[in-house]
Scaffold this active site. Structure first.
Site, mmCIF file in Angstrom:
data_model
loop_
_atom_site.group_PDB
_atom_site.id
_atom_site.type_symbol
_atom_site.label_atom_id
_atom_site.label_comp_id
_atom_site.label_asym_id
_atom_site.label_seq_id
_atom_site.Cartn_x
_atom_site.Cartn_y
_atom_site.Cartn_z
ATOM 1 N N LYS A 173 32.671 36.677 34.988
ATOM 2 C CA LYS A 173 33.132 37.960 35.814
ATOM 3 C C LYS A 173 32.086 38.083 37.224
ATOM 4 C CE LYS A 173 35.425 40.203 31.977
ATOM 5 N NZ LYS A 173 35.435 39.127 30.974
HETATM 6 C C1 PLP Z 1 36.352 38.577 30.374
HETATM 7 C C2 PLP Z 1 36.211 37.254 29.691
HETATM 8 C C3 PLP Z 1 37.195 36.460 29.132
HETATM 9 C C4 PLP Z 1 38.505 36.687 29.454
HETATM 10 O O1 PLP Z 1 39.038 36.822 30.564
HETATM 11 P P1 PLP Z 1 40.300 37.646 31.402
HETATM 12 O O2 PLP Z 1 40.394 37.603 32.756
HETATM 13 O O3 PLP Z 1 40.406 38.890 30.757
HETATM 14 O O4 PLP Z 1 41.511 36.643 30.586
HETATM 15 C C5 PLP Z 1 36.955 35.068 28.336
HETATM 16 N N1 PLP Z 1 35.665 34.791 28.238
HETATM 17 C C6 PLP Z 1 34.487 35.486 28.757
HETATM 18 C C7 PLP Z 1 33.219 35.029 28.620
HETATM 19 C C8 PLP Z 1 34.694 36.839 29.547
HETATM 20 O O5 PLP Z 1 33.938 37.537 29.831
#
Ligand code: PLP
Length: 471
Positions: A112
């Site tokens: 993120k």
């Molecule tokens: C947010 C997150 C996901 C999911 O990603 P999306 O874009 O919501 O599908 C998967 N793995 C981790 C470690 C995350 O922080």
């Protein structure tokens, strides 16, 4: 570049307005009116470039003229210069055609950061140009809140309040929120559950006087500027492995569908992507959808991969918009019936279009633990539980893909963030990277409040007011 709402009734907006709006006024999500196209030569020219340069070339057409080119370059270069690995998103070969792309070299050790760090800088830039400021209020059960606090720290035009359920986030996740030293970010421990935190945020946004008085804003994953920077690492990986002369597939652990939608966007822009493999945990609404064409809501189950514990994937609406031939009224009707009945179906012909690109497989907690253990035994790599879910999906669907096309599995978080799963799988937690080894010893700074709107309003008024007076 103009942005249209997936529900067809909100005004079309340029990039900077879509950035600040987040959700469209008709309840839809903004998507580009047309996909910018990269020719084979454009893609070939990305090979060997530094990550920030690839990211800049991928993002520039989406931003259009709304941000001066030199400012955009500064924002992108500054973002990725702060990451903990020179390659930014290094690729590792696991075996034969299976690769791992590490997306945990940002400040909070999850993918993120790759978008949130850009989003906050873009917000700051656009707000400063307009002489405005915003107050970001969000609730988190883990990764998103930490990424938001790190991204917002020291941004001039932003105050940021992240609510988390007291005593219910992991020690690493809590410290990532509470050890940031900056006057404009606030980690708020709420006496209650994650749902209480979310209800509190909803109540804050529903209070018109409060929302307008403090220009409340959100940085959740439906913002187009959370998607855009993620498209870059798909171009980066594919070009590194030989695109456009060789296609590539990706395996993506999926919750809200933001990350895998970014891969879809890259393909729409001309990247030769053969297949997109969606990994889900026990909350398998997407895997069931790909089997049946029916999107059916069920209750949420808590798993070892909490960032994918979702009931519905909000970003799926962006793909649905394309599957329904960009007919906003049809999306609107579909989402209305979904809200009412908890399900919808898309029909055989549209499902066939989706499954021509997307494959899916679910992996529950036992499968997640077994996958972490197996990958470690075979390759020596420690992977986090979300990454394991994606790797499992890549492995069980491999027979349905061309064996000569490499598959890149996304490592979405550092394994040190998820000690419980790692202990179960290999008997010990993974160590934090050296630059963060002292995280659990750093002094914490947090405020506790009751799960009550008046308590939140008093806190925001006190902190934002004090900052305003000091400025
Ligand atoms: C947010 C997150 C996901 C999911 O990603 P999306 O874009 O919501 O599908 C998967 N793995 C981790 C470690 C995350 O922080």
């Amino acid at each position: 570049m103009q942005y249209v709402s997936t529900r067809g009734r909100a005004p079309t907006l340029p990039f900077d307005d879509a950035l600040l709006a987040g959700l469209a006024r008709d309840g839809g999500l903004y998507v580009p009116a047309v996909w910018p196209l990269f020719s084979r030569d454009d893609i070939r020219a990305l090979r060997g470039l530094p990550y920030a340069e690839v990211a800049l070339r991928v993002m520039a057409p989406f931003v259009g003229g709304t941000i001066p080119a030199g400012d955009l370059r500064r924002i992108v270069e500054e973002t990725y210069a702060g990451f903990g690995h020179d390659a930014v998103a290094p690729l590792k070969q696991l075996d034969g055609g299976l690769w791992l792309m590490e997306l945990f070299h940002g400040p909070t050790l999850a993918f993120k950061d790759y978008a949130m760090q850009v989003l906050a800088r873009l917000f700051d830039h656009v707000l400063a140009a307009r002489g405005e400021r915003v107050t970001i209020v969000g609730a988190t059960s883990g990764d998103t809140g930490a990424a938001a606090i790190e991204a917002c720290r020291d941004r001039e035009a932003i105050d940021c309040f992240i609510l988390f359920p007291k005593g219910r986030v992991s020690p690493v996740q809590q410290r990532q929120m509470t050890t940031v030293v900056a006057a404009n970010v606030h980690a708020v421990a709420v006496e209650g559950t994650f749902d209480d935190c979310q209800d509190l945020v909803k109540a804050a946004f529903a209070d018109d006087g409060f929302r307008d008085g403090y220009s409340l804003s959100a940085v959740n994953s439906i913002n187009w500027a959370r998607i855009m920077p993620q498209i870059a690492y798909y171009f980066w990986a594919a070009a590194s492995l030989g695109a456009p002369d060789r296609p590539v597939s990706f395996a993506v652990p999926t919750g809200n569908f933001g990350n895998v939608y970014s891969a879809y966007a890259a393909r729409q822009m001309g990247l030769p992507v053969e297949a997109l493999v969606i990994g889900t945990n026990a909350n398998d609404i997407l895997a069931r959808f790909l089997d049946s064409g029916a999107m059916e809501m069920r209750g949420v189950e808590a798993t070892l991969s909490p960032s994918m514990d979702i009931q519905i994937s909000s970003n799926f609406e962006r793909l649905l918009f394309d599957l329904l031939d960009r007919d906003g009224a049809a999306v609107d009707r579909t989402m209305a019936s979904f809200r009412q009945s908890g399900s919808y179906t898309i029909g055989a012909e549209r499902l066939a279009r989706a499954t021509a690109l997307f494959q899916g497989a679910a992996c529950d907690d036992a499968c997640t633990v077994a996958t972490i253990r197996d990958i470690h035994a075979r390759t020596g790599e420690l992977v986090d539980p979300h990454t394991a879910v994606g790797l499992h999906a890549a492995q069980v669907t491999a027979g349905h893909r061309d064996a000569t096309v490499p598959t890149v599995a996304l490592a979405c978080a550092h394994p040190a963030k998820f000690a419980v799963a790692l202990e179960r799988a290999v008997g010990a937690p993974a160590p934090l990277p050296p630059r963060m080894a002292d995280l659990l010893e750093r002094p914490e700074r947090l405020t506790s409040i009751a799960a009550d709107l008046s308590a939140l309003k008093a806190l925001v008024a006190g902190r934002v007011g004090a900052r305003g007076a000091a400025a």
